[in-house]
Design an enzyme around this catalytic site. Structure first.
Site, PDB file in Angstrom:
ATOM      1  N   ARG A  46      10.804   4.116 -17.262  1.00 53.76           N
ATOM      2  CA  ARG A  46      12.176   3.597 -17.918  1.00 53.76           C
ATOM      3  C   ARG A  46      12.588   2.300 -17.258  1.00 53.76           C
ATOM      4  O   ARG A  46      13.180   1.621 -18.192  1.00 53.76           O
ATOM      5  CB  ARG A  46      13.428   4.553 -17.785  1.00 53.76           C
ATOM      6  CG  ARG A  46      13.100   5.784 -19.010  1.00 53.76           C
ATOM      7  CD  ARG A  46      14.338   5.829 -19.682  1.00 53.76           C
ATOM      8  NE  ARG A  46      15.518   6.224 -18.559  1.00 53.76           N
ATOM      9  CZ  ARG A  46      16.157   7.269 -18.534  1.00 53.76           C
ATOM     10  NH1 ARG A  46      16.148   8.441 -19.385  1.00 53.76           N
ATOM     11  NH2 ARG A  46      17.264   7.405 -17.529  1.00 53.76           N
ATOM     12  N   HIS A 236      -1.005  26.391  -4.060  1.00 53.74           N
ATOM     13  CA  HIS A 236      -2.039  26.066  -3.240  1.00 53.74           C
ATOM     14  C   HIS A 236      -2.540  27.164  -2.412  1.00 53.74           C
ATOM     15  O   HIS A 236      -3.760  27.124  -2.292  1.00 53.74           O
ATOM     16  CB  HIS A 236      -1.474  24.886  -2.064  1.00 53.74           C
ATOM     17  CG  HIS A 236      -0.737  23.851  -2.626  1.00 53.74           C
ATOM     18  ND1 HIS A 236      -1.314  23.082  -3.747  1.00 53.74           N
ATOM     19  CD2 HIS A 236       0.436  22.990  -2.006  1.00 53.74           C
ATOM     20  CE1 HIS A 236      -0.437  21.975  -4.064  1.00 53.74           C
ATOM     21  NE2 HIS A 236       0.624  21.939  -3.227  1.00 53.74           N
TER      22      HIS A 236
HETATM   23  C1  BG6 Z   1       3.128  19.793  -2.149  1.00 56.46           C
HETATM   24  C2  BG6 Z   1       4.209  20.553  -1.609  1.00 56.46           C
HETATM   25  O1  BG6 Z   1       2.560  20.399  -3.122  1.00 56.46           O
HETATM   26  O2  BG6 Z   1       2.192  20.133  -1.063  1.00 56.46           O
HETATM   27  C3  BG6 Z   1       5.012  19.869  -0.280  1.00 56.46           C
HETATM   28  O3  BG6 Z   1       5.299  20.345  -2.679  1.00 56.46           O
HETATM   29  C4  BG6 Z   1       3.911  19.920   0.596  1.00 56.46           C
HETATM   30  O4  BG6 Z   1       6.251  20.648   0.115  1.00 56.46           O
HETATM   31  C5  BG6 Z   1       2.777  19.378   0.118  1.00 56.46           C
HETATM   32  O5  BG6 Z   1       4.523  19.283   1.931  1.00 56.46           O
HETATM   33  C6  BG6 Z   1       1.508  19.598   1.154  1.00 56.46           C
HETATM   34  O6  BG6 Z   1       0.355  18.828   0.911  1.00 56.46           O
HETATM   35  P1  BG6 Z   1      -0.659  18.373   2.218  1.00 56.46           P
HETATM   36  O7  BG6 Z   1      -1.538  17.678   1.354  1.00 56.46           O
HETATM   37  O8  BG6 Z   1       0.244  17.240   3.055  1.00 56.46           O
HETATM   38  O9  BG6 Z   1      -1.004  19.680   2.822  1.00 56.46           O
END
Ligand code: BG6
Length: 483
Positions: A46, A236
């Site tokens: 935007r 995850h």
């Molecule tokens: C994200 C979460 O999907 O993954 C975060 O929203 C988290 O809260 C992050 O910190 C962790 O990712 P990575 O790759 O740093 O382990």
């Protein structure tokens, strides 16, 4: 191998994710010779900016978040030349005609990255279709959170399905783009060694830990509505669990892999209340200003949202019946460490003296940092001391074993974006997977909400609340130390 020429439109092009991950990722691939110079990247947001202003913003973002990228000024300028900007209003008319005009001339892949609030996904999809940009050459990339619960995820899927086919929708879970996560599949399905032992008969239990040292930072508003369960476990950790537990797919192709993952999620047992430990981090004594408590950080003194969760679940299928899977994730823990550990059972009978020592084989797969795989093997303690048994690691730290250093490292986002351009959906979540994950998560969250459960405080820099240790102790087991 370079990808084919493409047009990539990043909605939310001035946002945090674009600056931190998407643009540096594209730049790194460009420097590696993978992005053809006639590709086009269009930042859209935007904000009232022109292309020069946007290129300046990208230059600054690369200086900040792409410091490790070894590249000369000429190459940087070559990359910036591919970039332009359009001010677009997702819900209004501004910018759409210009974008449609830019996109005419078919025959190349067109990818639209929705790096915006999910509330705008429907509007963007609808406008893309209205302006003739939702055709079979186009694909959309959507970020998590994909819904807040099953009902909202279904609604989102249904909205996107009105304009795009499932084959055009790329739901990102950046954990699937991590090198070791893919290596998990290589280790499991490329070796004869592990598969025969990969079942309840030989595996005592599995631990999946994703520990972080960061707090909720500036994301308090989002995080306090989500908590660790929605933010990390539903996506995850669940994906890691699927890759560890799934049956061998017949082929390494997107639907074969995703069918098997889906079966794992659908086989998960509900989680009992006493198999859950939730926590919230306290402030760092003496350093409350820099490391405030969770409640302080989210500015909600009575928040009941968890910044840590540990739980035990079972997969009710032929392979895994009886083997518990323990999942744990939290913020402000002792170390940044993500690890999947498979703890094998004792040998059925020990031929050695009782005091010789007895060790279980432990296979640990480290996702970050120091990606690698270690297998604990029992051997005789060297020397004249008789038959004493010790546990030694067969260690394969990838950086050492393969001679790769940080600069060879392909970030999860880079890999996933090139997969989008190549049209490979293997590392993206399918709509039914996401819904199945919410169908398992929802009752767990509803359960603790109905019980008015309050997360237990834990110290910054610890392994989480004592409830989590206690949960393991009741089962006669221990968490791996977070280091
Ligand atoms: C994200 C979460 O999907 O993954 C975060 O929203 C988290 O809260 C992050 O910190 C962790 O990712 P990575 O790759 O740093 O382990």
């Amino acid at each position: 191998i370079p990808v084919d020429p493409f047009d990539l439109v990043i909605f939310g092009g001035t946002g945090d994710l674009a600056r931190r991950k998407i643009l540096p990722g594209l730049f790194r691939r460009f420097c590696a010779g993978q992005v053809p110079s006639d590709a086009r990247i269009v930042g859209a947001a935007r904000t009232d900016l022109d292309s020069d202003g946007y290129r300046q913003m990208v230059r600054e973002a690369l200086a900040e978040f792409g410091r490790d990228i070894a590249c000369d000024e000429g190459t940087l300028n070559g990359f910036l030349d591919m970039i332009q900007y359009l001010a677009i209003d997702a819900r209004g008319e501004t910018g759409w005609a210009e974008l449609a005009e830019l996109m005419v001339g078919k025959g190349r892949v067109e990818a639209f990255y929705f790096s915006v609030s999910p509330a705008l996904f429907g509007d963007l999809a609808e406008r893309l279709q209205h302006w003739g940009m939702a055709d079979e050459d186009s694909r959309i990339v959507v970020e998590k959170p994909f819904g807040h619960d099953l009902a909202s995820a279904k609604e989102l899927n249904a909205t996107l399905a009105r304009y795009f086919d499932e084959k055009q929708i790329y739901r990102i879970d950046h954990y699937l783009g991590k090198e070791t996560v893919q290596n998990l599949m290589a280790v499991r399905f490329g070796n004869m060694l592990f598969e025969p032992l990969w079942n309840a008969q030989y595996v005592d239990h599995v631990q999946i830990t994703v520990a972080e040292t960061v707090g909720v930072g500036g994301r308090g508003e989002y995080y306090d509505k989500a908590g660790a369960m929605r933010d990390m476990v539903q996506n995850h950790l669940m994906q890691l669990l699927c890759l560890i537990a799934m049956e061998p797919p017949a082929r390494f192709d997107p639907d074969a892999v995703r069918d098997e993952k889906l079966k794992v999620i659908r086989s998960l047992d509900p989680v009992l209340p006493h198999h859950i430990a939730r926590g919230q981090y306290d402030a760092m004594p003496g350093n409350e200003a820099e490391m405030p408590s969770y409640r302080e950080a989210v500015d909600h003194p009575r928040s009941r949202t968890e910044s840590f969760i540990a739980l035990k679940t079972h997969i009710s299928n032929w392979r895994w019946a009886g083997t518990p899977f323990y999942l744990r994730t939290g913020k402000r823990m002792a170390a940044r460490s993500s690890e999947i550990t498979v703890i094998f059972k004792d040998t059925p009978h020990s031929i050695f003296a009782e005091d010789a020592g007895r060790h279980r084989n432990v296979l640990s797969i480290r996702l970050q940092p120091n990606e690698g795989i270690t297998l604990g093997v029992t051997i005789k303690e060297p020397g004249p001391g008789g038959m004493r048994l010790i546990d030694v690691p067969l260690d394969m730290t990838f950086a050492e074993a393969l001679g790769v250093d940080g600069s060879d490292h392909v970030d999860a986002y880079e890999r996933l974006i090139t997969d989008v351009i190549r049209g490979n959906q293997t590392l993206f979540m399918r709509g039914d997977e996401v819904e199945a994950a919410w169908a398992w998560t929802d009752p767990i969250i509803e359960g603790w909400e109905a019980r008015h459960d309050v997360p237990k405080p834990y110290d910054i820099g610890s392994d989480g609340p004592t409830d989590s240790t206690e949960m393991m102790r009741r089962d006669g087991r221990e968490w791996r130390k977070v280091t």
